[in-house]
Design a protein around this motif. Structure first.
Motif, short mmCIF file in Angstrom:
data_model
loop_
_atom_site.label_atom_id
_atom_site.label_comp_id
_atom_site.label_asym_id
_atom_site.label_seq_id
_atom_site.Cartn_x
_atom_site.Cartn_y
_atom_site.Cartn_z
N THR A 194 0.83 -1.21 0.00
CA THR A 194 0.00 0.00 0.00
C THR A 194 0.87 1.26 0.00
O THR A 194 0.46 2.30 -0.51
CB THR A 194 -0.84 0.01 1.31
OG1 THR A 194 -1.42 -1.27 1.53
CG2 THR A 194 -1.90 1.08 1.30
N LYS A 195 2.05 1.15 0.58
CA LYS A 195 2.88 2.34 0.84
C LYS A 195 3.85 2.59 -0.32
O LYS A 195 3.41 2.74 -1.43
CB LYS A 195 3.61 2.16 2.17
CG LYS A 195 2.75 1.56 3.28
CD LYS A 195 1.54 2.38 3.64
CE LYS A 195 0.90 1.86 4.91
NZ LYS A 195 -0.51 1.76 4.95
N TYR A 196 5.15 2.58 -0.07
CA TYR A 196 6.10 3.03 -1.10
C TYR A 196 6.13 2.14 -2.34
O TYR A 196 6.38 2.62 -3.44
CB TYR A 196 7.51 3.17 -0.52
CG TYR A 196 7.60 4.29 0.46
CD1 TYR A 196 7.62 5.62 0.03
CD2 TYR A 196 7.62 4.05 1.83
CE1 TYR A 196 7.67 6.67 0.93
CE2 TYR A 196 7.68 5.08 2.73
CZ TYR A 196 7.70 6.39 2.28
OH TYR A 196 7.75 7.43 3.18
N SER A 201 -1.09 5.71 -3.48
CA SER A 201 -2.28 5.74 -2.62
C SER A 201 -3.55 5.29 -3.33
O SER A 201 -4.63 5.82 -3.08
CB SER A 201 -2.50 7.17 -2.07
OG SER A 201 -1.33 7.66 -1.47
N ASP A 202 -3.41 4.31 -4.23
CA ASP A 202 -4.62 3.85 -4.92
C ASP A 202 -4.78 2.33 -4.88
O ASP A 202 -5.49 1.74 -5.69
CB ASP A 202 -4.64 4.36 -6.38
CG ASP A 202 -3.34 4.07 -7.13
OD1 ASP A 202 -2.52 3.30 -6.61
OD2 ASP A 202 -3.16 4.63 -8.22
N ALA A 321 -4.64 12.57 6.83
CA ALA A 321 -5.04 11.21 6.45
C ALA A 321 -4.02 10.21 6.96
O ALA A 321 -2.84 10.51 7.06
CB ALA A 321 -5.15 11.09 4.93
N GLU A 322 -4.53 9.00 7.27
CA GLU A 322 -3.62 7.91 7.63
C GLU A 322 -2.93 7.41 6.37
O GLU A 322 -3.19 7.90 5.28
CB GLU A 322 -4.43 6.78 8.27
CG GLU A 322 -4.92 7.15 9.64
CD GLU A 322 -5.61 6.00 10.33
OE1 GLU A 322 -5.08 4.88 10.31
OE2 GLU A 322 -6.69 6.23 10.88
N SER A 323 -2.12 6.42 6.53
CA SER A 323 -1.33 5.82 5.47
C SER A 323 -0.11 6.67 5.16
O SER A 323 0.12 7.74 5.78
CB SER A 323 -2.13 5.55 4.20
OG SER A 323 -1.43 4.56 3.43
N LEU A 324 0.68 6.21 4.22
CA LEU A 324 1.98 6.82 3.95
C LEU A 324 2.54 6.26 2.67
O LEU A 324 2.00 5.31 2.09
CB LEU A 324 2.95 6.50 5.11
CG LEU A 324 3.17 5.01 5.42
CD1 LEU A 324 4.60 4.60 5.12
CD2 LEU A 324 2.85 4.71 6.85
N GLY A 325 3.61 6.88 2.22
CA GLY A 325 4.35 6.30 1.09
C GLY A 325 3.80 6.66 -0.28
O GLY A 325 4.29 6.17 -1.29
N GLY A 326 2.77 7.51 -0.34
CA GLY A 326 2.24 7.94 -1.63
C GLY A 326 2.92 9.21 -2.11
O GLY A 326 3.64 9.87 -1.35
N GLY A 362 5.59 13.52 0.61
CA GLY A 362 5.36 13.09 -0.77
C GLY A 362 6.50 13.53 -1.68
O GLY A 362 7.63 13.75 -1.22
N ILE A 363 6.19 13.66 -2.95
CA ILE A 363 7.26 14.03 -3.89
C ILE A 363 7.05 15.45 -4.44
O ILE A 363 7.61 15.81 -5.47
CB ILE A 363 7.40 13.01 -5.05
CG1 ILE A 363 6.12 12.97 -5.91
CG2 ILE A 363 7.71 11.62 -4.52
CD1 ILE A 363 6.33 12.25 -7.25
#
Ligand SMILES: Cc1ncc(COP(=O)(O)O)c(C=O)c1O
Length: 379
Positions: A194-196, A201-202, A321-326, A362-363
């Protein structure tokens, strides 16, 4: 082949019909047999699928394993890995791991008879002291979520070898671009793809990568028997995302160090947790076992929750928002979000308080991110 070349090319050549340059999606749930004995190598998508197989080959190569199983979420990956153990076995892990992992261990697997010790894994002596006759595993998460504590992988591998334990490392926070635990002697790596690895994030997904045949056979059996594998479409998305892993990680890190340095100087910030800062107590250890510092960071504000809420409202680029790596920057409040599934005592022991804020860089342009974060804190 170099790492970034393997990101792009490993597992993608799957189309004998039309020579497509990218791996096709095979959504079919079932595959017809040639006769009663032979088929194309696939019979049913829960057990195996060519698109998913392409991703598995890719991730096994990137992590340096013999094989991989791509599953539906990071939690499925962790669940599958836990079936390397059995009820009665004792597993030692950190006291500041991802909240969902904590819940799975503390609640679900404990009720099935597994036993856990949650210790300060920065201290090898604390890990050694927790070993019992029934200890069978070490669960490593480094850097840890959300406080970016670094576990010394070489020390853990040594303890695992001396005591005949299976070592498993959650490599979600850095990805194989920045850290390869299997090369350092760890037995199994898990990911929330889900992350990097997916990076956009999809999709939610996970992976278990092994380097021993015995572990691989057990994981494959469990993933099939419990129905944990990911869909062909999700596998395809992750395979697409992973092609840009290297350039994305470089861009993520440029933003992370810029934001960390700004936070480090900001009067409303009490403490920054980012191993890339020279002042971080484990900077040298991180440097020695990682090929970069990643793009997750946390910080404690000088004030309480009400101030945190103001900061979140003031931000324009960082979404709450939760999550990461997007590719997009996210900010979150571990106490009520990512680590709400931990008990209050466990959060306290881990050092997570109402002052703690976690950021996934993010980037976007580092300058824009620094300006937005500064504005959020100042306003
Ligand atoms: C370190 C780590 N491991 C595992 C997971 C679980 O992954 P998923 O949400 O894909 O199930 C997460 C989710 O945030 C995580 O941060």
């Amino acid at each position: 082949m170099d790492f970034q070349t393997r990101c792009v090319h490993t597992g993608v050549n799957k189309d004998s019909a039309y020579n497509s340059c990218t791996t096709p999606i095979y959504p079919s749930s079932t595959f017809y047999w040639n006769d009663l004995e032979t088929n194309s190598g696939y019979d049913y998508t829960r057990s195996g699928n060519p698109t998913r197989r392409a991703l598995e080959e890719n991730l096994a190569s990137l992590e340096g394993g013999i094989d991989c199983r791509a599953v539906s979420t990071g939690m499925s990956a962790i669940t599958a890995a836990m079936y390397l153990f059995k009820p009665g076995d004792h597993i030692i892990t950190g006291n500041d791991i991802y909240g969902g992992t904590f819940r799975l261990f503390y609640d679900v697997f404990t009720s099935q008879g597994y036993k856990f010790s949650f210790v300060n894994m920065r201290d090898p002596d604390a890990v050694k002291a927790a070993i019992k006759p029934e200890t069978k595993g070490l669960w490593i998460e480094t850097p840890s979520n959300p406080l970016l504590n670094i576990v010394n992988i070489a020390d853990m591998v040594e303890i695992a070898r001396e005591n005949n334990l299976i070592s498993i490392s959650d490599n979600t926070f850095l990805s194989p671009y920045l850290q390869r635990p299997l090369d350092m002697g760890v037995d199994v790596v898990v990911h929330s793809t889900t992350k990097y690895l997916n990076g956009h994030s999809d999709v939610v997904g996970g992976a278990v990568i092994t380097k021993e045949t015995e572990h691989q056979e057990r994981i494959s059996y469990i993933v099939n028997a419990m129905g944990l594998a990911c869909s062909p479409f999700d596998a395809w998305l992750v395979l697409r995302g992973v092609k840009t892993l290297g350039p994305r990680m470089e861009a993520h890190q440029r933003g992370a160090i810029a934001v960390a340095r700004m936070l480090d100087e900001h009067p409303k910030v009490e403490r920054v947790y980012y191993p890339g800062l020279e002042s971080h107590p484990q900077h040298e250890l991180a440097k020695s076992q990682q090929e970069g510092f990643g793009a997750m960071l946390s910080f404690d504000i000088t004030e309480d929750r009400a101030f945190a809420e103001k900061v979140f409202k003031n931000l324009k680029l960082f979404q709450l928002a939760e999550s990461l790596g997007g590719v997009e920057s996210l900010i979150e409040y571990p106490e009520t979000m990512s680590h709400a599934s931990m008990t209050a005592e466990a959060r306290k022991e881990a050092g997570i308080s109402e002052k703690t804020i976690r950021v996934s860089i993010g980037i976007e342009s580092p300058e824009d991110l620094v300006a937005d974060m500064k504005n959020g804190l100042d306003a």
